[in-house]
Design an enzyme around this catalytic site. Sequence first.
Site: not given
Length: 267
Positions: A2-3, A51, A256
């Site tokens: 989650p951001e 986060k 990523r």
Amino acid sequence: MPEGHTLHRLARLHQRRYAGKPVAVSSPQGKFTDASTVDGHVLVRAEAYGKHLFHRYEAGTVHVHLGLYGTFSEAKLPVLPPVGQVRMRLAGSTHWTDLRGPNRCELLSPDQVDAIKARLGADPLRRDARPEQAFERISASRTAIAALLMDQAVVAGVGNVYRAELLFRHGVAPMLPGRALDPVLWKEMWADLGTLMRHGVRTGRIDTVADEHMPEVTGRAPREDRHGGEVYVYRRAGLPCLVCGTPVAHQELAGRNLYWCPACQPG
């Protein structure tokens, strides 16, 4: 993972549900052994930083980092028997919330909380954010701006989606060295990032596409993705750019996935 908008959204929800009242805190799974220390205490404040989520009680602060698999679920009272591996359960006067699969769920002292925050960069969703501090680190680095935006010590809360979309919206090549980024452009990017993330807090999804490029205007099919939201380049490798039609490019950067439009983001 989650951001940052997701954690701020959770913090606001938990603030509404539980703050200012005693909260029953337990660990049905048994792994959060310090749950009993804050059980029955008043939740003073729920807040997010990047986060990270913090539940502050007088007896200590519960720190949660969801990681890749952590999730919260909530329901109205009455409380039901736990299903699956529930790391932490909160029960208040109207609702109860279960936490499953987090990377971290731990009780910290004020000094330990301060140490975590000290390691983080500027959070666009916090009033105490210092965008000039982030630019100091960016402008001193030869590292690609795409990698710097994902560095939580530079900008806290930005993940893969906001990184790709922010660079596209401002026509910045992802491999541009941080030290080559114009300071005026950075101010524009920072303001835009805050606007996008605040929208994410309100809606629970990431939308980055301008009105003129939305499906109902262009006639294209709406995006179907478990993350939700309309985006320009994220997870659109090989598909035509919504602005110029060039196929969206993709490669790995620092482990990523990175997406960009070679025509709209020349470098």
